[in-house]
Design an enzyme around this catalytic site. Structure first.
Site, PDB file in Angstrom:
ATOM      1  CG  MET A 274      -1.956  -1.088   1.249  1.00  0.00           C
ATOM      2  SD  MET A 274      -3.128  -0.943  -0.125  1.00  0.00           S
ATOM      3  CE  MET A 274      -3.867   0.649   0.214  1.00  0.00           C
ATOM      4  NE  ARG A 275       6.861   2.437   2.262  1.00  0.00           N
ATOM      5  CZ  ARG A 275       7.289   1.260   2.680  1.00  0.00           C
ATOM      6  NH1 ARG A 275       7.657   0.354   1.793  1.00  0.00           N
ATOM      7  NH2 ARG A 275       7.355   0.969   3.956  1.00  0.00           N
ATOM      8  CB  ALA A 276       2.360   2.325  -4.718  1.00  0.00           C
TER       9      ALA A 276
END
Length: 697
Positions: A274-276
């Site tokens: 989910m960092r993107a």
């Protein structure tokens, strides 16, 4: 003090300048990784950014740059009384590739900690970079143990120094900026994901733009202060715009439709984790603030995707970073707000919302500072698109893909064949160099390293870094009465300290010597051979090795790739490797011997592993078999660790590769045995287990 090159004087490189400015507006974006060929102003632009960063308020006298409004309660220099803070410019700290662990995280005086109970701590580069910029040039060459420390600090926002139960902790939140040349190898996936944005840069192929670059550089080198003065007004405007964007940032509204576009884009491109999504949201918000808007538009989401996703789509080191812009536009259009005019997802804003009159939609989303300052560069210089994806010089070879020759290759033998595609890569067995080395940290062969399991103790040479507590106490114990020990504390002297010796893993030089003769092309064998070599290259990437490639065919051998850290380059040379002609095995072994001789002079601590990929035949030149035997003897005499990958197939086998392995003093494995999950390997494991059970019984 050297006058830095002005940021606004950098010609072109719009994406690079925009990515840096967005991080200046919102450090939470997570930093920038700049990839590109040498001589493309990567380092110049990064160093110039520090002059544009707003000043920071710090506690006077604090070595860890605590904010007077919210000082770190665990600061080693604290606790801090409520005193007026001081203001200074944001620091840009450079981390050298060869820095030590103590230089990065700081050094703790173990002797004083043991004898006096005092935490005497000397801050490192992470403390200096707190609330500033940490810049790593050639970040892909950074040693693994330093990468681990950077990952920890980036994840926790703090640095911990542990020495045998004595620990120091301080805040370490910084803007991480790295530059790299992909020809020298790739980053570890964990560190790659920590960079918020990535930019690919290349030198312009437009003569007018190149001329302007040379003019400005020569003018700066001749009179740095005068050149910087000519750009002072432009620098002040950009600095003021950064401050205004920072103030506007909390007011920017990231609507649900924009969030939906971000989530849909990340899902469409199948990025991991989910960092993107989070980075894209922060980047789009910063783009809107930079453009002077309080609403995030589709054009901001599009530009954020182009900066935040390319490096997160890579599945292995051979995947080229990049983004399919047609697919991106389709996704954004599918989830575009109904009331938003069509075309915003293309980034075609007209710039009416920009308070400073600069572009805020065309080109890189949000706009970049104009370059129409005190110079005579043509206006089209600013709008010239930055060439992307230019292949580095030397990637293409004269003999890459060839048409099949009608006549036999020079020297007789099979006719020339077109290059064939590699087979599907697989997980290979562990190949290692015997003995104990002292080379660069890696993951292949056993070695004495600064990290790993403790195997003994020795007197420290220089500063003590890894204390062996038991050995230190044992050395100090016999002298306590003579030293007048009165209390419970141990009286420790410098001569008592013992350094722990540790054993870990090192990276090696893996030199591939590949037979590309006509016999290797028979029965589609070369497809399997290339797949095996590609698999070994993937293994070398994961184990942090240097790799080189020697090929031999027709009547000679050549160094297709000198030893390098770039596994990508080796894979590209392998892909374009044609086959055909006789088998000059001796020439290949002699060429490998010369490559290894030179590398021993350059890096004597890095031990080599030679992987010869051949069926063992020798047909090139006079007395080919005898010459190959003598060439193999040279490697055996020098103790070069070697593995022969036997490519012979069929029911009837001559065993020539096994004979070659014996002459080299190495081992031979077949293509099937090379697989980590091969049936042969399972049989050996089962046999070994059965023998163990019988002995136990």
């Amino acid at each position: 003090m050297t006058t830095p090159y002005p940021f606004t004087a950098v010609v072109g490189q719009d994406d690079l300048r925009l990515a840096l400015l967005l991080n200046a507006v919102s450090p939470a974006v997570g930093g920038v990784l700049v990839r590109g060929e040498k001589g493309t102003a990567k380092s110049t632009a990064v160093r110039a950014l520090s002059a544009l960063m707003p000043d920071v308020d710090v506690v006077a006298g604090c070595r860890f740059s605590c904010d007077p409004a919210a000082p770190d309660p665990q600061c080693p220099d604290g606790p801090h009384a409520e005193t007026p803070g001081a203001q200074r410019g944001a620091r840009m700290v450079e981390l050298p590739v060869g820095a030590s662990e103590d230089r990065l995280v700081g050094a703790l005086d173990i002797e004083r900690a043991l004898s006096e109970g005092v935490k005497a701590f000397e801050p490192g580069l992470l403390a200096d970079a707190h609330r500033g910029i940490l810049y790593v040039d050639e970040v892909n060459l950074l040693h693994d143990h330093l990468v681990d420390l950077l990952l920890d600090a980036a994840a926790m926002g703090a640095s911990y120094v542990e020495r045998e139960g004595v620990s120091v902790r301080h805040a370490a939140r910084f803007l991480l900026v790295g530059t790299m040349n992909p020809e020298e190898g790739e980053l570890r996936p964990q560190l790659l994901d920590r960079f918020g944005l990535t930019v690919e840069v290349a030198a312009s192929r437009e003569p007018e733009q190149r001329v302007e670059v040379v003019k400005r550089r020569l003018a700066y080198d001749d009179h740095p202060e005068e050149f910087a003065g000519r750009w002072a007004e432009d620098e002040a405007e950009v600095r003021a715009r950064i401050v205004a964007a920072r103030e506007l940032l909390p007011q920017v509204r990231l609507g649900d439709r924009a969030l939906t576009q971000i989530a849909a884009t990340c899902a469409a491109f199948e990025v991991d984790g989910m960092r993107a999504d989070i980075v894209m949201a922060r980047t789009a918000t910063a783009l809107a603030a930079w453009a002077g808007r309080t609403d995030v538009l589709a054009e901001d989401v599009r530009q954020a995707a182009l900066l935040a996703l390319p490096h997160r789509r890579r599945r292995n080191p051979f995947d080229a970073p990049g983004l399919d812009e047609d697919k991106l536009d389709e996704t954004l259009d599918e989830f575009a707000p109904e009331d938003e005019p069509e075309g915003n997802s293309e980034g075609d804003g007209d710039g009416d919302d920009d308070p400073d009159g600069g572009p805020d939609g065309g080109g890189p989303g949000g706009g970049v500072p104009p370059q129409d300052g005190p110079h005579d560069a043509p206006q089209e210089t600013q709008d010239t698109p930055n060439p992307q994806g230019d292949a580095p010089a030397g990637d293409g070879r004269e003999d890459s893909p060839e048409e099949p020759a009608a006549a036999p290759a020079s020297g007789g033998g099979a006719p020339e064949q077109k290059p064939v595609a590699a087979g599907e890569p697989f997980r290979t067995k562990m190949l290692s160099v015997p003995g104990l080395g002292e080379g660069a940290a890696g993951r292949r062969s056993r070695a004495r390293t600064e990290h790993g399991r403790t195997t003994g103790a020795t007197r420290p040479r220089g500063a003590l870094t890894k204390l062996h507590l038991a050995a230190t106490v044992q050395a100090a114990a016999p002298h306590q009465r003579a030293r007048g020990r009165a209390g419970r504390g141990l009286v420790v002297r410098r001569d008592d300290l013992r350094q722990a010796t540790r054993e870990g893993r090192e990276g090696n030089l893996v030199l591939f010597v590949v037979d590309a003769s006509g016999s290797m092309a028979a029965r589609q064998r070369m497809t399997a051979v290339k797949g095996a070599v590609l698999s070994l290259l993937l293994d070398a990437y994961q184990r942090r090795d240097k790799v080189g490639l020697v090929t031999f065919r027709k009547s000679a051998a050549e160094v297709a790739l000198p030893p390098t850290s770039s596994v990508d380059a080796a894979a590209s040379r392998l892909e374009s490797l044609p086959t055909g002609g006789r088998t000059p095995l001796a020439a290949g072994l002699l060429k490998a011997h010369e490559v290894l001789r030179v590398e021993r002079l350059r890096d004597p601590a890095r031990r080599p592993l030679m992987v010869v990929v051949t069926d063992g035949r020798a047909t090139g030149g006079p007395e080919p078999v005898q010459l190959a035997g003598r060439a193999a003897g040279l490697h055996a005499a020098e103790g070069t660790a070697s593995v022969v990958v036997d490519c012979e197939t069929g029911m009837v086998r001559l065993g020539l590769a096994t004979e070659l392995a014996g002459r080299l003093g190495g081992t031979a494995v077949t293509l099937d045995e090379l697989r980590a999950d091969s049936i042969a390997g399972l049989v050996k494991d089962v046999t070994g287990t059965q023998n163990t059970i019988r002995r136990a019984a």
